[in-house]
Each structure stands twice: as structure tokens, then as C-alpha cells.
Write a protein that holds these residues in place. Sequence first.
Motif, PDB file in Angstrom:
ATOM      1  N   GLN A 193       0.812  -1.218   0.000  1.00 34.83           N
ATOM      2  CA  GLN A 193       0.000   0.000   0.000  1.00 34.83           C
ATOM      3  C   GLN A 193       0.843   1.265   0.000  1.00 34.83           C
ATOM      4  N   ARG A 194       1.929   1.276   0.783  1.00 35.10           N
ATOM      5  CA  ARG A 194       2.761   2.480   0.837  1.00 35.10           C
ATOM      6  C   ARG A 194       3.433   2.728  -0.508  1.00 35.10           C
ATOM      7  N   ASP A 195       3.960   1.667  -1.113  1.00 39.83           N
ATOM      8  CA  ASP A 195       4.585   1.798  -2.424  1.00 39.83           C
ATOM      9  C   ASP A 195       3.568   2.313  -3.440  1.00 39.83           C
ATOM     10  N   GLN A 196       2.370   1.749  -3.449  1.00 42.64           N
ATOM     11  CA  GLN A 196       1.342   2.190  -4.380  1.00 42.64           C
ATOM     12  C   GLN A 196       0.970   3.647  -4.130  1.00 42.64           C
ATOM     13  N   TRP A 197       0.797   3.997  -2.861  1.00 46.55           N
ATOM     14  CA  TRP A 197       0.410   5.369  -2.523  1.00 46.55           C
ATOM     15  C   TRP A 197       1.479   6.354  -2.972  1.00 46.55           C
ATOM     16  N   LEU A 198       2.739   6.057  -2.702  1.00 46.41           N
ATOM     17  CA  LEU A 198       3.830   6.961  -3.070  1.00 46.41           C
ATOM     18  C   LEU A 198       3.994   7.050  -4.588  1.00 46.41           C
ATOM     19  N   THR A 199       3.969   5.902  -5.261  1.00 44.93           N
ATOM     20  CA  THR A 199       4.201   5.893  -6.706  1.00 44.93           C
ATOM     21  C   THR A 199       3.051   6.548  -7.458  1.00 44.93           C
ATOM     22  N   ILE A 200       1.819   6.202  -7.098  1.00 44.93           N
ATOM     23  CA  ILE A 200       0.664   6.814  -7.755  1.00 44.93           C
ATOM     24  C   ILE A 200       0.626   8.304  -7.465  1.00 44.93           C
ATOM     25  N   GLY A 201       0.903   8.688  -6.225  1.00 44.23           N
ATOM     26  CA  GLY A 201       0.918  10.101  -5.865  1.00 44.23           C
ATOM     27  C   GLY A 201       1.994  10.867  -6.605  1.00 44.23           C
ATOM     28  N   PHE A 202       3.197  10.293  -6.709  1.00 44.22           N
ATOM     29  CA  PHE A 202       4.301  10.925  -7.426  1.00 44.22           C
ATOM     30  C   PHE A 202       3.924  11.138  -8.893  1.00 44.22           C
ATOM     31  N   SER A 203       3.417  10.101  -9.535  1.00 45.18           N
ATOM     32  CA  SER A 203       3.040  10.187 -10.946  1.00 45.18           C
ATOM     33  C   SER A 203       1.917  11.194 -11.159  1.00 45.18           C
ATOM     34  N   ASP A 204       0.900  11.151 -10.307  1.00 46.25           N
ATOM     35  CA  ASP A 204      -0.264  12.018 -10.466  1.00 46.25           C
ATOM     36  C   ASP A 204       0.093  13.484 -10.221  1.00 46.25           C
ATOM     37  N   ARG A 205       0.864  13.753  -9.178  1.00 46.70           N
ATOM     38  CA  ARG A 205       1.183  15.144  -8.856  1.00 46.70           C
ATOM     39  C   ARG A 205       2.101  15.769  -9.895  1.00 46.70           C
ATOM     40  N   VAL A 206       3.084  15.007 -10.371  1.00 41.64           N
ATOM     41  CA  VAL A 206       3.961  15.533 -11.419  1.00 41.64           C
ATOM     42  C   VAL A 206       3.150  15.853 -12.666  1.00 41.64           C
ATOM     43  N   THR A 207       2.245  14.956 -13.041  1.00 45.89           N
ATOM     44  CA  THR A 207       1.417  15.184 -14.230  1.00 45.89           C
ATOM     45  C   THR A 207       0.572  16.434 -14.078  1.00 45.89           C
ATOM     46  N   ARG A 208      -0.095  16.584 -12.934  1.00 45.65           N
ATOM     47  CA  ARG A 208      -0.994  17.725 -12.742  1.00 45.65           C
ATOM     48  C   ARG A 208      -0.216  19.037 -12.620  1.00 45.65           C
ATOM     49  N   LEU A 209       0.909  19.008 -11.947  1.00 45.92           N
ATOM     50  CA  LEU A 209       1.705  20.221 -11.785  1.00 45.92           C
ATOM     51  C   LEU A 209       2.180  20.757 -13.122  1.00 45.92           C
ATOM     52  N   PHE A 210       2.621  19.853 -14.001  1.00 43.08           N
ATOM     53  CA  PHE A 210       3.186  20.290 -15.268  1.00 43.08           C
ATOM     54  C   PHE A 210       2.161  20.326 -16.397  1.00 43.08           C
ATOM     55  N   SER A 211       0.891  20.170 -16.070  1.00 40.28           N
ATOM     56  CA  SER A 211      -0.161  20.301 -17.083  1.00 40.28           C
ATOM     57  C   SER A 211      -1.016  21.529 -16.811  1.00 40.28           C
ATOM     58  N   ASN A 212      -0.534  22.398 -15.934  1.00 44.84           N
ATOM     59  CA  ASN A 212      -1.287  23.585 -15.529  1.00 44.84           C
ATOM     60  C   ASN A 212      -0.604  24.821 -16.089  1.00 44.84           C
ATOM     61  N   SER A 213      -1.365  25.694 -16.768  1.00 45.68           N
ATOM     62  CA  SER A 213      -0.791  26.875 -17.416  1.00 45.68           C
ATOM     63  C   SER A 213      -0.845  28.121 -16.544  1.00 45.68           C
ATOM     64  N   ASP A 214      -1.255  27.999 -15.278  1.00 43.37           N
ATOM     65  CA  ASP A 214      -1.312  29.146 -14.379  1.00 43.37           C
ATOM     66  C   ASP A 214       0.077  29.805 -14.280  1.00 43.37           C
ATOM     67  N   PRO A 215       0.177  31.148 -14.473  1.00 38.63           N
ATOM     68  CA  PRO A 215       1.486  31.811 -14.480  1.00 38.63           C
ATOM     69  C   PRO A 215       2.281  31.619 -13.188  1.00 38.63           C
ATOM     70  N   LEU A 216       1.602  31.665 -12.042  1.00 39.70           N
ATOM     71  CA  LEU A 216       2.321  31.489 -10.780  1.00 39.70           C
ATOM     72  C   LEU A 216       2.865  30.070 -10.656  1.00 39.70           C
ATOM     73  N   LEU A 217       2.066  29.079 -11.074  1.00 39.23           N
ATOM     74  CA  LEU A 217       2.555  27.704 -11.044  1.00 39.23           C
ATOM     75  C   LEU A 217       3.714  27.524 -12.023  1.00 39.23           C
ATOM     76  N   SER A 218       3.627  28.199 -13.168  1.00 39.71           N
ATOM     77  CA  SER A 218       4.708  28.104 -14.140  1.00 39.71           C
ATOM     78  C   SER A 218       6.006  28.646 -13.562  1.00 39.71           C
ATOM     79  N   LEU A 219       5.911  29.773 -12.851  1.00 39.18           N
ATOM     80  CA  LEU A 219       7.095  30.325 -12.200  1.00 39.18           C
ATOM     81  C   LEU A 219       7.627  29.360 -11.153  1.00 39.18           C
TER      82      LEU A 219
END
Length: 385
Positions: free
Chosen positions: A328-354
Motif C-alpha cells: 500500500q505504501r509503495d502504491q500510494w507513493l508511486t501513484i501520488g508521485f506520478s499524479d502530482r507531477v502530471t498535474r503540476l506540469f499540465s497547468n498553465s497558471d502563471p504562478l505555477l509556471s514560475l
Amino acid sequence: MVGASLALALQSHAREQGWELVLVEAFAPSGGFQPSYDARSTALSYGSRLIFERLGVWGTLAERAEPIRSIHVSDRGRFGAARLQADDERVPALGYVVENAWLGHCLLGALDTDVVQWRCPAHVTQLQPGADGYTLQIEQDGDTSTLHADLLVLADGGRSGLREQLGIGVRQTPYGQTALIANLTPGEAHQGQAFERFTEQGPMALLPLADNRCALVWTRPSDDAERLQQLSDNALLAELQDAFGYRLGGFTQIGARHIYPLALVEAEEQVRPHLVVLGNAAHSLHPIAGQGFNLSLRDTVALAASLLVSSEPLGALAPLSEFHARQQRDQWLTIGFSDRVTRLFSNSDPLLSLGRGLGLLGLDVVPVAKHWFARQAMGLGVKHV
């Protein structure tokens, strides 16, 4: 690939345990391995290499596994980039890219046919749970037969019809993106470089393949991915060149394209008495981080380890629950890592881009952060069996 990996992990102990292994596969491979320009591929982490070494197949796999010697992470049109190097992590490669057909060829070729019965092409059409296991109805070559299983492992993909038949629900989070998959040839030698490039429309990955090809995963809004799929080769390469740049020179050839919508899918149950849900049927991840099969492979060897040390009858809930708790911990960390990286870098908000630019710059100059990120990418972020 997940089912064959599990059979491989169990086969050396199956005879002494008195187990019979049956692998049911829907699609028959072609006779022998034939290299193809358009072959689909899988990114294997360095941690997956260590697993396949223990399973005794890495020597064969490595013949067509292209090493990833460096990863370049960037945000298009903005400052800041991060570079991960295998030499810095003191490993021969951060990961490897291997054609699915070759991976399947190596796994199936390593199976002990005295222990593993392989039914292919065949389909499980119906499952009937009972107190001591499951009864399967199998169609093969126009005939129907039944099979009793003390332990049933569902590894039939993200759109698992058998999972649905058993009433196992899923949590599904659409990304609002579609992946365009293709192989291409760069104008310069890739030299084992992998690229993760993030754009306003979605992230793209370019991974090194054998024969100086690269595997492209380009995520776009769904209607735009469909438009790209219909373009001529030259028009598509021109748009890709504009989005990626010239780090590998001018692209000279692109092969068949495939598109599919992207979502994070997680099964609400992974174990029941006499049942395990494994692979994409258990969790389907965004492909850009290349973590999906690697997580499934770690689940697979963890399941095998729990079964082999248990004194309970095959299919008993206790070892299956132990496996699930362990992962469960491995799944939680890996899924969270993949999901957060995807969402962070798929957002065009100027502050997030900075913030992304500052984050990539910091990642490149702070050794501790870079080492942590590299270990996640190599599938070594959690201690595994």
C-alpha cells in the motif's frame, strides 16, 4: 506481461508446493521475435532490472533493452531544467526501454512448461466464486472448458471485464488528456538520453529505443490529439519539432500513431479470498512518468513472496491481505508521485509556471533533492523485496 512475470516468480517453488500454474492469454504472439519499427515499448526502471535479474531473465532481456543514461526534464518556454545522470547515481542506467514483443518473448521463453500450463489464445468468459476458490469458464479454439482455481489472479488490463463481472468498482479520475504514441527517428544519435518536456497543452516524453529510434508519448487535449493523428508525417514532425526543439537534431521519420484517453484508475478492492487483482486492472497510471508496469512488477514479486512464505492454504485471505498491506505504501507513493507531477506540469497558471521553473532549477542544483527524484524515477523510492 504481469501474469507471465508472476508465473515466472512462482514456478521454481511450484513443484515443491504442489501447485499447478495456468496462464490464460488472449493474444498469441507471432512465431519468434521479429523487430518492428512500430513496436510498442515499456520503460523499465533500474529497480525492475534488479527484479528481472533475480528471476533469471535479465541477461536475455538486456539484448534489446536500451539503457537510459540521462533524463532531461524541462518546461517549454521557461527557465529551469533538471538533468539526471546514471553516473551521478552510480548505476549503469537510470532505466531501460524495451519493446513489449521482446519482453513478452523473453518472459514466455523462460517459463517451465512442466510447471506452467499456457493456454493461448484463450478467453476467460465467466467466473464463479465458491467457498474454496473460483470456477473459470474458458473458451479456446472454439471449445469451452472449465477450470477450478484455488487462487485467481486478474491481470487483464485497465478495462478489465472480469473485474467488472465480479462487481469490483474503480475510482477513476480523468486527466482531460489523450496520449499520442509513436516511434520516431531523430537526426542525431540519442546516446541514451530520455526527455520529459512539459508544455501548455500537456507533457511529452521521448525515450531512447534500440536502433536509434525514440518512443514518443505526447499528451494533448483530446480533440487536438485526434487532429495530430490525422496529419501527414511531415506536418506532424513539424509540430513535434516546434514543441520539442532540436536537442536531437531534426526528426526524420515517424511511424504508426495510436491515441488513447488518459485517466488515473484504481480498483476499490485488490484482494478477496482466493482472488488478487494485479497490474493495470489494479491501478492504471498516466504514462508520462513511466511508472505503471514497474509498480505492477513490484506488486507481482511482493505477492509471490507472501505466497511462498505462507503456511496457509493457497488462496487464504491472510497472506493476500499481508501482500496488499505491504504494497500500500509503495502504491500510494508511486501513484501520488506520478499524479502530482502530471498535474503540476499540465497547468498553465502563471504562478505555477514560475514555481515549476524555480523547482526545476532547485532540483538541478540541490544534490539531495536530485537524488530523491532520481530514486523515484528508478523505482527505488521504497524498500522492496
